[in-house]
Design a protein around this motif. Sequence first.
Motif, mmCIF file in Angstrom:
data_model
loop_
_atom_site.group_PDB
_atom_site.id
_atom_site.type_symbol
_atom_site.label_atom_id
_atom_site.label_comp_id
_atom_site.label_asym_id
_atom_site.label_seq_id
_atom_site.Cartn_x
_atom_site.Cartn_y
_atom_site.Cartn_z
ATOM 1 N N LEU A 367 0.885 -1.169 0.000
ATOM 2 C CA LEU A 367 0.000 0.000 0.000
ATOM 3 C C LEU A 367 0.922 1.218 0.000
ATOM 4 N N ARG A 368 1.125 1.809 -1.161
ATOM 5 C CA ARG A 368 2.015 2.970 -1.281
ATOM 6 C C ARG A 368 1.185 4.249 -1.242
ATOM 7 N N GLY A 369 1.728 5.253 -0.556
ATOM 8 C CA GLY A 369 1.008 6.512 -0.437
ATOM 9 C C GLY A 369 -0.309 6.361 0.305
ATOM 10 N N PHE A 370 -0.383 5.366 1.194
ATOM 11 C CA PHE A 370 -1.639 5.071 1.900
ATOM 12 C C PHE A 370 -1.927 6.112 2.969
ATOM 13 N N ASP A 371 -3.184 6.531 3.016
ATOM 14 C CA ASP A 371 -3.590 7.514 4.030
ATOM 15 C C ASP A 371 -5.061 7.309 4.349
ATOM 16 N N MET A 372 -5.419 7.603 5.585
ATOM 17 C CA MET A 372 -6.817 7.637 6.024
ATOM 18 C C MET A 372 -7.038 9.001 6.654
ATOM 19 N N ALA A 373 -7.237 10.015 5.814
ATOM 20 C CA ALA A 373 -7.290 11.395 6.291
ATOM 21 C C ALA A 373 -8.411 11.611 7.299
ATOM 22 N N SER A 374 -9.518 10.915 7.130
ATOM 23 C CA SER A 374 -10.652 11.114 8.036
ATOM 24 C C SER A 374 -10.429 10.482 9.400
ATOM 25 N N HIS A 375 -9.471 9.553 9.483
ATOM 26 C CA HIS A 375 -9.236 8.868 10.760
ATOM 27 C C HIS A 375 -8.851 9.864 11.847
ATOM 28 N N LYS A 376 -7.881 10.727 11.558
ATOM 29 C CA LYS A 376 -7.449 11.708 12.545
ATOM 30 C C LYS A 376 -8.588 12.660 12.904
ATOM 31 N N LYS A 377 -9.347 13.092 11.902
ATOM 32 C CA LYS A 377 -10.469 13.993 12.171
ATOM 33 C C LYS A 377 -11.501 13.325 13.067
ATOM 34 N N ASP A 378 -11.776 12.041 12.810
ATOM 35 C CA ASP A 378 -12.761 11.318 13.619
ATOM 36 C C ASP A 378 -12.306 11.188 15.068
ATOM 37 N N VAL A 379 -11.012 10.877 15.257
ATOM 38 C CA VAL A 379 -10.491 10.731 16.618
ATOM 39 C C VAL A 379 -10.547 12.065 17.351
ATOM 40 N N LEU A 380 -10.151 13.143 16.692
ATOM 41 C CA LEU A 380 -10.170 14.465 17.328
ATOM 42 C C LEU A 380 -11.597 14.900 17.639
ATOM 43 N N ARG A 381 -12.534 14.566 16.750
ATOM 44 C CA ARG A 381 -13.932 14.908 17.008
ATOM 45 C C ARG A 381 -14.450 14.151 18.229
ATOM 46 N N GLU A 382 -14.059 12.883 18.322
ATOM 47 C CA GLU A 382 -14.477 12.081 19.480
ATOM 48 C C GLU A 382 -13.899 12.649 20.775
ATOM 49 N N ILE A 383 -12.660 13.130 20.722
ATOM 50 C CA ILE A 383 -12.037 13.714 21.912
ATOM 51 C C ILE A 383 -12.782 14.969 22.339
ATOM 52 N N ARG A 384 -13.165 15.807 21.359
ATOM 53 C CA ARG A 384 -13.896 17.042 21.691
ATOM 54 C C ARG A 384 -15.261 16.730 22.282
ATOM 55 N N GLN A 385 -15.912 15.697 21.761
ATOM 56 C CA GLN A 385 -17.259 15.382 22.225
ATOM 57 C C GLN A 385 -17.258 14.721 23.596
ATOM 58 N N THR A 386 -16.319 13.810 23.833
ATOM 59 C CA THR A 386 -16.293 13.065 25.091
ATOM 60 C C THR A 386 -15.357 13.671 26.133
ATOM 61 N N ARG A 387 -14.468 14.554 25.652
ATOM 62 C CA ARG A 387 -13.449 15.155 26.518
ATOM 63 C C ARG A 387 -12.574 14.091 27.179
ATOM 64 N N GLN A 388 -12.370 13.021 26.472
ATOM 65 C CA GLN A 388 -11.502 11.945 26.926
ATOM 66 C C GLN A 388 -10.504 11.610 25.824
ATOM 67 N N VAL A 389 -9.241 11.543 26.177
ATOM 68 C CA VAL A 389 -8.200 11.212 25.212
ATOM 69 C C VAL A 389 -7.961 9.704 25.246
ATOM 70 N N PRO A 390 -7.980 9.036 24.101
ATOM 71 C CA PRO A 390 -7.744 7.591 24.094
ATOM 72 C C PRO A 390 -6.369 7.244 24.660
ATOM 73 N N SER A 391 -6.247 6.048 25.173
ATOM 74 C CA SER A 391 -4.953 5.556 25.625
ATOM 75 C C SER A 391 -4.103 5.186 24.413
ATOM 76 N N ILE A 392 -2.808 4.986 24.636
ATOM 77 C CA ILE A 392 -1.924 4.587 23.539
ATOM 78 C C ILE A 392 -2.397 3.283 22.898
ATOM 79 N N PRO A 393 -2.779 2.247 23.681
ATOM 80 C CA PRO A 393 -3.308 1.034 23.041
ATOM 81 C C PRO A 393 -4.535 1.314 22.171
ATOM 82 N N GLN A 394 -5.389 2.260 22.607
ATOM 83 C CA GLN A 394 -6.565 2.580 21.807
ATOM 84 C C GLN A 394 -6.194 3.278 20.508
#
Length: 443
Positions: A367-394
Amino acid sequence: MFGRGNWAIFGLDKETLDAFSTALADPTRMAVSSQLAAAAVARLYGTDATGLNPYSAPRLDEEQELTPEQQTELARHAVADLEDGATPALPAEILEGSGFGCTVEAFQISPQLSPALPWFGLWAVSNEWKKASDLPSRKEQSSYVILERPYKFLQATDKRTIDEKTEDASAVHRTQVAVLLDFHHGRLYIESTNKKQIQAIVALLTRLGAAIIPVAWNYPAAHWTQAILRRLHENTSFRDEFARRADEAKRFKESEIEKLDDREMELIVSKFFSMTELANGTWVGISGPARIRLHDAAPPIAVRNPAMATTLLAITPDAAIMTGALTFQDSITVTTKSGAERAIRRDIARFDLNDRINLSEIGAAMLRGFDMASHKKDVLREIRQTRQVPSIPQFWGLWLLQLSNAVRTIEEAFREVLDLAGDEQAGIVPMQLSGAPEDVPAP
């Protein structure tokens, strides 16, 4: 990791999970396989070496200082393990240190969404013995100290003396890449394109009990990568919109082109030159970097600008896309703060589809040049909504989950585009070590 990168994919024998887990829990096995040992081998023997650290501690080896005697002992055991698999007991002062992981828990990724899945993560660290950087400055320094004059003013014999002393200078160069093992689906992911590095990592994991299976992307169609690009473009939507943007690009500078009021359509025509909807509702866009051939006898033309690609494809009836970047998207409707509904596109995955999709020499699908641009946005949105930062394993678990899902989405999408029957073997499949060679896309 967690951004655009290149991944080598292998098969992983699910039945070797127990053997791998047993090795992770063996302090002696993990000590000689660790970056702590690999660094000692590289320093003492002047050779390349690969070791590992747990995914949650990329520099764990730096937490344990070894005496010269301990370094020698650990390196000797690591080299013996490489040569004949012998792993006699190490001194207690090494085994009781904190510089390497030696439990299953240190390597297992157990996010809350799937705590029982046999997922593992680690950092594979390559220690390469290389010449010291910036040799001219080292030569200049030696000239000043030894002969008290600039290097340019030395006689030929003096220059040879300085060159010999300087070229002997070398250092250990450290690089490390993320490695993900998914024993649930039987996949191994290594974030690298370096064949030597990948082979060293596979050898290390094999010594730890994991059985690695050579695989390749393969579909039962002649030059299937080009066939996929051709069929996607033949069935593209918004053909008039792409042509209109290409025409504007001929007459105006990019800064002079008036943006469309429809934000969704503007994003499509400004980034892609093809956008096709699949039966399951997923959209696949083609963008640069791409190579387009005007006719069979012409060499491919490299292009990045989507408007230029549209123009080239319209020049001759035989024009064809040879390579391109594919972006998989979901089209969803969201409600804005004002209460209005708006259609947006969410990227599932992006990667380059070209004739380097396999590293057949080492048995890896790429998989060359592979990216999931929405992944980071989804995680940051979840952090803003829940006010909880995932653990490193998560963090690691969520990435592996989305990566695995993206690969399966790509495999099934290609099957649909090529109109394959459900019983035909296709996608990332074990390499055929005998018989007919796999179909390799033409350059």
